[in-house]
Design a protein around this motif. Structure first.
Motif, mmCIF file in Angstrom:
data_model
loop_
_atom_site.group_PDB
_atom_site.id
_atom_site.type_symbol
_atom_site.label_atom_id
_atom_site.label_comp_id
_atom_site.label_asym_id
_atom_site.label_seq_id
_atom_site.Cartn_x
_atom_site.Cartn_y
_atom_site.Cartn_z
ATOM 1 N N UNK A 1 -35.661 -45.156 59.806
ATOM 2 C CA UNK A 1 -34.582 -44.827 60.744
ATOM 3 C C UNK A 1 -33.551 -43.885 60.107
ATOM 4 N N UNK A 2 -33.456 -43.898 58.794
ATOM 5 C CA UNK A 2 -32.469 -43.054 58.108
ATOM 6 C C UNK A 2 -33.076 -41.793 57.497
ATOM 7 N N UNK A 3 -34.392 -41.680 57.550
ATOM 8 C CA UNK A 3 -35.069 -40.601 56.801
ATOM 9 C C UNK A 3 -34.572 -39.203 57.192
ATOM 10 N N UNK A 4 -34.561 -38.924 58.494
ATOM 11 C CA UNK A 4 -34.195 -37.571 58.928
ATOM 12 C C UNK A 4 -32.741 -37.262 58.582
ATOM 13 N N UNK A 5 -31.887 -38.248 58.772
ATOM 14 C CA UNK A 5 -30.455 -38.039 58.498
ATOM 15 C C UNK A 5 -30.223 -37.815 56.997
ATOM 16 N N UNK A 6 -30.874 -38.624 56.180
ATOM 17 C CA UNK A 6 -30.703 -38.481 54.726
ATOM 18 C C UNK A 6 -31.274 -37.137 54.265
ATOM 19 N N UNK A 7 -32.416 -36.759 54.824
ATOM 20 C CA UNK A 7 -33.016 -35.470 54.434
ATOM 21 C C UNK A 7 -32.097 -34.315 54.816
ATOM 22 N N UNK A 8 -31.482 -34.425 55.973
ATOM 23 C CA UNK A 8 -30.556 -33.367 56.422
ATOM 24 C C UNK A 8 -29.355 -33.288 55.471
ATOM 25 N N UNK A 9 -28.808 -34.440 55.150
ATOM 26 C CA UNK A 9 -27.625 -34.450 54.268
ATOM 27 C C UNK A 9 -27.976 -34.025 52.845
ATOM 28 N N UNK A 10 -29.228 -34.300 52.439
ATOM 29 C CA UNK A 10 -29.635 -33.953 51.061
ATOM 30 C C UNK A 10 -30.065 -32.497 50.936
ATOM 31 N N UNK A 11 -30.306 -31.833 52.060
ATOM 32 C CA UNK A 11 -30.841 -30.473 51.955
ATOM 33 C C UNK A 11 -29.802 -29.570 51.294
ATOM 34 N N UNK A 12 -30.287 -28.708 50.432
ATOM 35 C CA UNK A 12 -29.380 -27.857 49.668
ATOM 36 C C UNK A 12 -28.947 -28.518 48.366
ATOM 37 N N UNK A 13 -29.190 -29.816 48.209
ATOM 38 C CA UNK A 13 -28.894 -30.481 46.938
ATOM 39 C C UNK A 13 -30.220 -30.612 46.179
ATOM 40 N N UNK A 14 -30.152 -31.157 44.977
ATOM 41 C CA UNK A 14 -31.379 -31.291 44.180
ATOM 42 C C UNK A 14 -32.122 -32.587 44.512
ATOM 43 N N UNK A 15 -31.569 -33.385 45.424
ATOM 44 C CA UNK A 15 -32.187 -34.693 45.708
ATOM 45 C C UNK A 15 -33.320 -34.529 46.722
ATOM 46 N N UNK A 16 -34.460 -35.110 46.393
ATOM 47 C CA UNK A 16 -35.607 -35.054 47.304
ATOM 48 C C UNK A 16 -35.765 -36.380 48.031
ATOM 49 N N UNK A 17 -36.422 -36.313 49.163
ATOM 50 C CA UNK A 17 -36.506 -37.500 50.007
ATOM 51 C C UNK A 17 -37.973 -37.890 50.210
ATOM 52 N N UNK A 18 -38.209 -39.191 50.091
ATOM 53 C CA UNK A 18 -39.567 -39.734 50.243
ATOM 54 C C UNK A 18 -39.618 -40.711 51.396
ATOM 55 N N UNK A 19 -40.792 -40.819 52.010
ATOM 56 C CA UNK A 19 -40.993 -41.944 52.916
ATOM 57 C C UNK A 19 -41.524 -43.110 52.072
ATOM 58 N N UNK A 20 -41.351 -44.308 52.591
ATOM 59 C CA UNK A 20 -41.756 -45.494 51.813
ATOM 60 C C UNK A 20 -43.240 -45.801 51.991
#
Ligand code: PEP
Length: 251
Positions: free
Chosen positions: A46-65
Motif C-alpha cells: 500500500x505504501x510502495x508507490x508513495x515511497x518510490x515517488x518520495x525516494x525518486x531523485x535520492x540514492x534510496x532504492x525501493x523493493x517489493x517484499x
C-alpha cells in the motif's frame, strides 16, 4: 579481493500507514551515508508507490517484499512483478522466511517467482536460512545449498547477474537472537563457495551476501566486519529512522 559496495536494506513488513511510510522515507533521505552503502527499503504494497515517488531523485532504492510469478490474472490479493515495477520497485525480496513458513512459498514456487522477477528486470534479494532444529541437527549448510539450488534452478550466471542473497537464520528473525559474527561468516563463506562452484568465481566475488536476523545499531559493526558479509537486511530496526541510520553508518 573484490570490493563489493555494501547494501543496507530495510524490510518494513506489514507495518506503517501511508503517512508513517512517508515520514520514514523523508527522514532516511536526510540520513548520512558515510560508507556510500546502497540503501534499499521494502515498504508494504500500500505504501510502495508513495515511497518510490518520495525516494525518486535520492540514492534510496525501493523493493517489493514479494511478487507473484504471473504478470496478471485471477490471483486475488497477489501483486505481480509488472505491478511492483509500475509502482516504482527496482528490487524484490523473494523467499523471506515469513513467506516460506506462513504463506507456503516452496522452493518450486520461488523458482517461478525468480523467473518472473528476472523477466521484468527486478533485482532479486533471495533469502535463505535454516530453522533452529535444522541448525541443531547440523543441517545448516545442506538446507541453504538446497534452497539456493532449487530456488535458482535453471538460470545461468549471466541471467542472475546482480542477484543479492540474504542469509537469514530463521531463529534470529524478530527474536532478538543474532547469529554470532563467526556463525554468520561461516555460512556466508559457504554460500560464496556454492556460488563459485555453480556460477564461477567472478559471479561469486561480485555477489553481495547480506546478513539478516535481529541486526541492530549495537551489533551491526561486528557483523559487517566479517569478510563475506556485504550488508544487512533489517526488520525491526528498519522502522526507526535513527536506528536504521546508525546501521547504514556502520563502522
Ligand atoms: C527480516 O525481516 O528480514 C529481519 C531480519 O527482521 P529482524 O531484523 O526484525 O530480525
Amino acid at each position: 579481493m573484490t570490493k563489493r559496495t555494501p547494501i543496507i536494506a530495510g524490510n518494513w513488513k506489514m507495518h506503517n500507514t501511508l503517512a508513517e511510510s512517508a515520514a520514514l522515507i523523508e527522514a532516511l533521505k536526510k540520513a548520512e551515508n558515510k560508507n556510500e552503502a546502497e540503501i534499499i527499503v521494502a515498504p508494504s504494497f500500500t505504501s510502495l508507490a508513495e515511497v518510490a515517488k518520495l525516494a525518486s531523485g535520492s540514492a534510496i532504492k525501493v523493493a517489493s517484499q514479494d511478487v507473484h510469478w504471473e504478470d496478471k490474472g485471477a490471483f486475488t490479493s497477489a501483486v505481480s512483478p509488472v505491478q511492483a515495477k509500475d509502482a516504482g520497485a527496482t528490487h524484490t525480496i523473494l523467499g523471506h522466511s515469513e513467506r516460506r513458513s506462513v504463506f507456503g512459498d516452496t522452493d518450486e514456487i520461488l523458482n517461478k517467482k525468480v523467473a518472473a522477477a528476472l523477466r521484468h528486470g527486478l533485482t532479486i534479494i533471495f533469502c535463505v536460512g535454516e530453522t533452529l532444529a535444522q541448525r541443531e541437527a547440523n543441517e545448516t549448510i545442506a538446507v541453504i545449498n538446497s534452497q539456493l539450488e532449487n530456488g535458482l534452478k535453471g538460470f545461468t550466471a549471466e541471467q542472475l547477474n546482480g542477484l543479492i542473497i540474504a542469509y537469514e537464520p530463521v531463529w534470529a528473525i524478530g527474536t532478538g537472537k543474532t547469529a554470532t559474527p563467526a556463525q554468520a561468516q561461516e555460512v556466508h563463506a559457504s554460500i560464496r563457495q556454492f556460488l563459485t562452484d555453480k556460477y564461477g568465481a567472478d559471479f561469486a566475488q561480485a555477489t553481495r551476501i547480506l546478513y539478516g536476523g535481529s541486526v541492530k545499531d549495537s551489533n551491526v559493526d561486528e557483523i559487517m566486519a566479517q569478510p563475506d558479509v556485504d550488508g544487512a537486511l533489517v526488520g525491526g530496526q528498519a522502522l526507526l529512522a535513527d536506528k536504521f541510520t546508525r546501521i547504514i553508518n556502520f563502522n
